[in-house]
Design a protein around this motif. Structure first.
Motif, PDB file in Angstrom:
ATOM      1  N   SER A  91      47.386  47.537 -62.981  1.00 13.26           N
ATOM      2  CA  SER A  91      47.513  48.731 -62.140  1.00 13.26           C
ATOM      3  C   SER A  91      48.532  49.745 -62.656  1.00 13.26           C
TER       4      SER A  91
ATOM      5  N   SER B 134      41.546  55.918 -61.139  1.00 11.64           N
ATOM      6  CA  SER B 134      42.918  56.379 -60.899  1.00 11.64           C
ATOM      7  C   SER B 134      43.120  57.828 -61.303  1.00 11.64           C
ATOM      8  N   VAL B 135      44.092  58.444 -60.675  1.00  5.34           N
ATOM      9  CA  VAL B 135      44.586  59.764 -61.080  1.00  5.34           C
ATOM     10  C   VAL B 135      44.926  59.768 -62.576  1.00  5.34           C
ATOM     11  N   HIS B 136      45.253  58.603 -63.117  1.00  2.00           N
ATOM     12  CA  HIS B 136      45.683  58.577 -64.521  1.00  2.00           C
ATOM     13  C   HIS B 136      44.528  58.764 -65.509  1.00  2.00           C
TER      14      HIS B 136
ATOM     15  N   TYR C  73      46.360  52.836 -69.923  1.00  7.23           N
ATOM     16  CA  TYR C  73      45.846  52.473 -68.596  1.00  7.23           C
ATOM     17  C   TYR C  73      44.840  53.535 -68.119  1.00  7.23           C
TER      18      TYR C  73
ATOM     19  N   GLY D 141      44.826  58.391 -55.940  1.00  5.89           N
ATOM     20  CA  GLY D 141      46.091  59.069 -56.268  1.00  5.89           C
ATOM     21  C   GLY D 141      47.231  58.077 -56.125  1.00  5.89           C
ATOM     22  N   SER D 142      47.983  58.168 -55.046  1.00  4.70           N
ATOM     23  CA  SER D 142      49.110  57.256 -54.805  1.00  4.70           C
ATOM     24  C   SER D 142      48.906  56.624 -53.438  1.00  4.70           C
TER      25      SER D 142
ATOM     26  N   PHE E  77      50.170  54.283 -50.959  1.00  7.25           N
ATOM     27  CA  PHE E  77      51.378  53.557 -50.551  1.00  7.25           C
ATOM     28  C   PHE E  77      51.574  53.775 -49.055  1.00  7.25           C
TER      29      PHE E  77
ATOM     30  N   ARG F 156      55.900  64.354 -55.803  1.00  8.90           N
ATOM     31  CA  ARG F 156      54.535  64.426 -56.330  1.00  8.90           C
ATOM     32  C   ARG F 156      53.513  63.925 -55.308  1.00  8.90           C
TER      33      ARG F 156
ATOM     34  N   PHE G 249      53.696  58.872 -65.603  1.00  6.03           N
ATOM     35  CA  PHE G 249      52.900  58.130 -66.603  1.00  6.03           C
ATOM     36  C   PHE G 249      52.777  58.927 -67.896  1.00  6.03           C
TER      37      PHE G 249
HETATM   38  C1  15L Z   1      48.354  54.238 -60.227  1.00  5.53           C
HETATM   39  O1  15L Z   1      47.301  54.213 -60.853  1.00  5.53           O
HETATM   40  C2  15L Z   1      49.109  53.000 -59.951  1.00  5.53           C
HETATM   41  O2  15L Z   1      48.279  51.873 -59.794  1.00  5.53           O
HETATM   42  C3  15L Z   1      50.023  53.142 -58.747  1.00  5.53           C
HETATM   43  O3  15L Z   1      50.919  52.062 -58.730  1.00  5.53           O
HETATM   44  C4  15L Z   1      50.774  54.482 -58.754  1.00  5.53           C
HETATM   45  O4  15L Z   1      51.644  54.525 -59.845  1.00  5.53           O
HETATM   46  C5  15L Z   1      49.771  55.610 -58.840  1.00  5.53           C
HETATM   47  O5  15L Z   1      48.902  55.454 -59.913  1.00  5.53           O
HETATM   48  C6  15L Z   1      50.472  56.966 -58.944  1.00  5.53           C
HETATM   49  O6  15L Z   1      50.380  57.627 -59.962  1.00  5.53           O
HETATM   50  O7  15L Z   1      51.132  57.348 -57.976  1.00  5.53           O
END
Ligand code: 15L
Length: 267
Positions: free
Chosen positions: A75, A111-113, A136, A164-165, A167, A174, A258
């Motif tokens: 992740s 993912s946003v990434h 990733y 995105g995030s 949580f 951000r 990242f």
């Molecule tokens: C993700 O892909 C991660 O899994 C998560 O832990 C966060 O880092 C999230 O992106 C983010 O960019 O906020």
């Protein structure tokens, strides 16, 4: 009840834990996969301890499964080998096993990434050019490509949620743009399970944030209507979290930190 049997991968992970009780109520059997044994909770849960990189195990775990919610894998940025095994080999195994076992639909956490090198001043739609910000992120682009391929060639339907995030709370500046509340995550997974036809859909997984950089209007057929708004938590940030300087990378790019995270070498 939406499906007879759903497989949840990454059941012991942060998002797996959030989705587990909710999915339990939407199927007759919820199969949980995890690398380590976990205790079963509901009387309709079953366990498959496996490493996603092990094709035979994945084939066994996808037997008699109607839909998969895939939250497993690596992740965050990691060594190439961990990214390769968890997110590339693992993703291939899951799709190939699903094809062989005739799984109808796969919903998974992209993912946003996958698009992290876009600037925060860019407004993105789901079909935008990908710009991964890490190995990733590259693995997530691979996953999206694989999902498209398995739909086009074999009609395995899937939803790639560019999370995105996600949580419990908005923890940094951000996240005013990228936050996805757990309630909205559950709603999005539910929509992904119930919409009658998704082909392969890419959708941004974010709450109804005032500062969003993502536009999901092209995938309106998903009926995703997020209710939470990160803006409501701005007072917490104002009081507790230092505002990043104007040229800080973490707020210049959508992928945040990242973009500057290390490029791990295999140990
Ligand atoms: C993700 O892909 C991660 O899994 C998560 O832990 C966060 O880092 C999230 O992106 C983010 O960019 O906020």
């Amino acid at each position: 009840i939406l499906y007879n049997r759903i497989l949840l991968t990454g059941a012991a992970g942060n998002l797996g834990k959030e989705l587990r009780p909710f999915l339990r109520e939407r199927c007759n059997k919820l199969r949980l996969s995890s690398r380590r044994p976990i205790d079963l909770e509901g009387d309709n849960e079953e366990l498959a301890v496996l490493d996603l990189a092990d094709f035979e195990k994945v084939l066994e775990a996808t037997k008699d499964v109607d839909a998969i919610v895939h939250m497993g894998g690596t992740s965050k940025e990691d060594t190439w080998n961990n990214v390769l095994q968890g997110n590339i080999v693992g993703m291939y195994n899951l799709f190939e096993a699903s094809r062989q076992n005739k799984v109808k639909r796969i919903i998974w956490g992209s993912s946003v990434h996958a698009i992290g090198y876009h600037k925060r001043t860019d407004v993105l739609e789901p079909d935008c050019v990908t710009k991964p910000d890490s190995l990733y992120g590259v693995s997530k682009v691979f996953g999206e490509g694989l999902a498209q391929y398995y739909f086009d060639k074999f009609k395995v339907e899937s939803v790639s949620i560019r999370i995105g995030s996600s949580f419990p709370k908005v923890a940094d500046w951000r996240m005013l743009s990228t936050w996805l509340s757990f309630d909205d995550l559950r709603h999005l997974v539910e929509r992904s399970l119930i919409v009658p036809k998704v082909d392969h859909t890419i959708i941004f997984g974010c709450s109804n944030n005032d500062q969003s950089f993502w536009d999901n209007s092209k995938v309106g057929y998903m009926g995703y209507k997020p209710r939470d708004n990160a803006e409501d938590q701005r007072p917490y940030l104002e009081e507790n979290v230092k505002k990043p300087p104007h040229d800080d990378t973490a707020i210049t790019y959508q992928g945040g930190s990242f973009v500057v995270a290390g490029h791990f070498e295999d140990k």
